[in-house]
Design a protein around this motif. Structure first.
Motif, PDB file in Angstrom:
ATOM      1  N   ILE A  85      -3.149   4.145  -3.030  1.00 16.20           N
ATOM      2  CA  ILE A  85      -3.546   5.559  -2.954  1.00 16.20           C
ATOM      3  C   ILE A  85      -4.699   4.880  -1.352  1.00 16.20           C
ATOM      4  CG2 ILE A  85      -4.512   7.926  -3.228  1.00 16.20           C
ATOM      5  CD1 ILE A  85      -3.891   7.252  -6.403  1.00 16.20           C
ATOM      6  N   VAL A  86      -4.263   5.152   0.003  1.00 16.69           N
ATOM      7  CA  VAL A  86      -5.108   4.977   0.913  1.00 16.69           C
ATOM      8  C   VAL A  86      -5.523   6.563   1.437  1.00 16.69           C
ATOM      9  CG1 VAL A  86      -5.574   4.300   3.097  1.00 16.69           C
ATOM     10  CG2 VAL A  86      -3.467   3.174   1.561  1.00 16.69           C
ATOM     11  N   CYS A 103       1.032  -1.868  -0.175  1.00 15.50           N
ATOM     12  CA  CYS A 103      -0.265  -0.004  -0.133  1.00 15.50           C
ATOM     13  C   CYS A 103       1.110   1.490   0.051  1.00 15.50           C
ATOM     14  CB  CYS A 103      -0.771   0.296   1.171  1.00 15.50           C
ATOM     15  SG  CYS A 103      -0.351  -0.344   2.459  1.00 15.50           S
ATOM     16  N   ALA A 104       0.160   1.809  -0.525  1.00 17.11           N
ATOM     17  CA  ALA A 104       0.988   3.448  -0.675  1.00 17.11           C
ATOM     18  C   ALA A 104      -0.148   4.630  -0.730  1.00 17.11           C
ATOM     19  CB  ALA A 104       1.829   4.001  -2.036  1.00 17.11           C
ATOM     20  N   ALA A 105       0.440   5.859  -0.196  1.00 14.00           N
ATOM     21  CA  ALA A 105       0.762   7.228  -0.017  1.00 14.00           C
ATOM     22  C   ALA A 105      -1.248   7.521   1.200  1.00 14.00           C
ATOM     23  CB  ALA A 105      -0.874   7.150  -1.403  1.00 14.00           C
ATOM     24  N   VAL A 151      -7.204   8.692  -0.156  1.00 15.48           N
ATOM     25  CA  VAL A 151      -7.765   9.634  -1.383  1.00 15.48           C
ATOM     26  C   VAL A 151      -7.832  11.586  -1.050  1.00 15.48           C
ATOM     27  CG1 VAL A 151      -8.763   7.321  -2.529  1.00 15.48           C
ATOM     28  CG2 VAL A 151      -9.344   8.814  -0.915  1.00 15.48           C
ATOM     29  N   PHE A 152      -8.245  11.314   0.620  1.00 16.44           N
ATOM     30  CA  PHE A 152      -8.560  13.075   0.363  1.00 16.44           C
ATOM     31  C   PHE A 152      -7.159  13.689   0.221  1.00 16.44           C
ATOM     32  CE2 PHE A 152     -12.582  12.150   2.562  1.00 16.44           C
ATOM     33  CZ  PHE A 152     -13.113  12.722   2.316  1.00 16.44           C
ATOM     34  N   GLY A 153      -6.399  13.148   0.360  1.00 22.28           N
ATOM     35  CA  GLY A 153      -5.574  13.818   0.912  1.00 22.28           C
ATOM     36  C   GLY A 153      -4.432  13.968  -0.660  1.00 22.28           C
ATOM     37  N   PHE A 154      -4.678  12.581  -1.758  1.00 22.89           N
ATOM     38  CA  PHE A 154      -3.999  12.694  -2.461  1.00 22.89           C
ATOM     39  C   PHE A 154      -4.679  13.832  -3.569  1.00 22.89           C
ATOM     40  CE2 PHE A 154      -3.944  11.111  -7.002  1.00 22.89           C
ATOM     41  CZ  PHE A 154      -2.570  10.356  -6.913  1.00 22.89           C
ATOM     42  N   LEU A 185       4.490  10.218  -3.086  1.00 16.48           N
ATOM     43  CA  LEU A 185       3.869   9.745  -4.499  1.00 16.48           C
ATOM     44  C   LEU A 185       4.649   8.881  -4.648  1.00 16.48           C
ATOM     45  CD1 LEU A 185       2.554  13.241  -6.381  1.00 16.48           C
ATOM     46  CD2 LEU A 185       1.049  11.768  -4.859  1.00 16.48           C
ATOM     47  N   ASN A 186       5.862   8.543  -4.129  1.00 15.61           N
ATOM     48  CA  ASN A 186       7.279   7.284  -4.994  1.00 15.61           C
ATOM     49  C   ASN A 186       6.049   6.269  -5.247  1.00 15.61           C
ATOM     50  OD1 ASN A 186       8.757   9.057  -5.812  1.00 15.61           O
ATOM     51  ND2 ASN A 186       9.730   8.949  -3.819  1.00 15.61           N
TER      52      ASN A 186
END
Length: 352
Positions: free
Chosen positions: A92-93, A57-59, A95-98, A65-66
């Motif tokens: 993208i965990v 998992c990421a973000a 999603v709001f922040g992304f 972003l990497n």
């Protein structure tokens, strides 16, 4: 040798993924002001043979972003017909922040300090609760991908609780030359998963809101090595890679005055006690302070913004029991290898 068993269908979020299949799922995280749903994208790849359930998992911090690119490249190379076990990929965990290019959620809370969360808590707590209980608890192993914060960059490194044997083996298998023996932090995904007996390693590399080719290539390679270690894919970790060197402690070196920073060292560089790390000066240059290393170590993180206030963290040093010169040599060899790998990947993409 034990006979490999045929896998079984895997169920996540009420959806069944058949043997040898892959399916894209959507976990509804919340709704926007417009009442439009906001979903966490998840891809599940269910192998044909039985094995571990690995989540990558990421973000969790939305501006890191990497890891998003690491997950994309990982999914592009995974073949369900050659996979043992199940891969759960979550690029993208948060999603709001992304969407808002922010580390945090709209309530200004850090999702990675909100686990295991609460059904009736803050927005961060609710999202953490939903992700943890609907996704994370179904895994046997987790790789959590991170970067430095905004205006900070990290040397590729693994952070893990090495007191747990399974976690230590994953950390070693990932292949970064530097591993930080990091205690579990309350509220983090790593801590709460560990409470359930799920080994978790955290990969840190690069800077927020930036793609770093070395960090990405090292991340893709490291996940590949861990999957080989778990026997999810064929192949062994290359013997030429040296064992990682463990850092027992780290510290941030902070600015004692406000001013403009002129760094004298860079990521991966060995420093000795009393060495000048940077000069901090006034705009007119009429005053200047030397920022010194308190003891010998390796630079594993640093601020990239040349402007600091008093108390700002400027350099992150790791301290090793072994010779710092050996660590520096291994880091240099590692970076050279990753640069070669990145060149190979670019050539392969151009030929496809």
């Amino acid at each position: 040798m034990a006979k490999v068993k045929i896998n079984r269908p895997f169920t996540l979020l009420g959806e069944q993924i058949g043997v040898g299949e892959r399916k894209t799922l959507a976990l509804e995280a919340a709704k926007l002001y417009t009442h439009s749903p906001l979903n966490i994208p998840i891809e599940v790849v269910n192998g044909v043979m039985e094995g571990p359930v690995l989540m990558v998992c990421a973000a969790i911090h939305g501006d890191e972003l990497n890891g998003v690119e690491v997950v994309r490249q990982l999914l592009a190379k995974i073949d369900p017909s050659q996979l043992r076990g199940t891969l759960i990929a979550v690029p993208i965990v948060n999603v709001f922040g992304f969407i808002h290019k922010s580390r945090y959620l709209p309530d200004r809370r850090d999702m990675n300090r909100s686990f295991p969360g609460s059904e009736r808590g803050s927005l961060a707590g609710r999202m953490a609760y939903m992700f943890f209980n609907q996704v994370a608890v179904h895994c046997t192993h987790i790789i959590d991908l991170h970067t430095g914060a905004i205006h900070r960059t990290n040397l590729p490194q693994i952070r893990a609780n090495l007191a747990d044997e399974a976690t230590a083996e994953m950390a070693k298998a990932f292949g970064t030359p530097a591993v930080i023996d990091a205690s579990l932090r309350n509220g983090s995904l790593r801590s709460e998963a560990a409470n359930l007996g799920i080994p978790v390693i955290t990969y840190e590399a690069g800077e927020a809101l930036r793609f770093d080719p070395i960090a990405i290539a090292a991340g893709v390679q490291g996940v590949d090595y861990v999957m080989r270690h778990l026997k999810m894919i064929r192949g062994k970790r290359p013997k030429k890679l040296p064992d990682p060197i463990i850092a027992g402690s780290t510290s941030w070196i902070r600015a004692e005055v406000d001013g403009i920073v002129r760094a004298q060292v860079s990521l991966g560089e060995r420093v000795i006690k009393g060495q000048i790390l940077a000069y901090i000066s006034s705009p007119l240059g009429d005053s200047e302070l030397e920022l010194l290393a308190p003891k010998g170590g390796i630079v594993i993180g640093q601020q990239t913004m040349p402007l600091v206030n008093e108390g700002d963290a400027v350099f992150h040093l790791a301290y090793f029991a072994s010779d710092n010169g050996l660590v520096e040599q291994q880091l240099e060899s590692f970076i050279d290898e990753i640069n070669d790998l990145d060149d190979e990947l670019k050539t392969a993409e151009l030929n496809n």
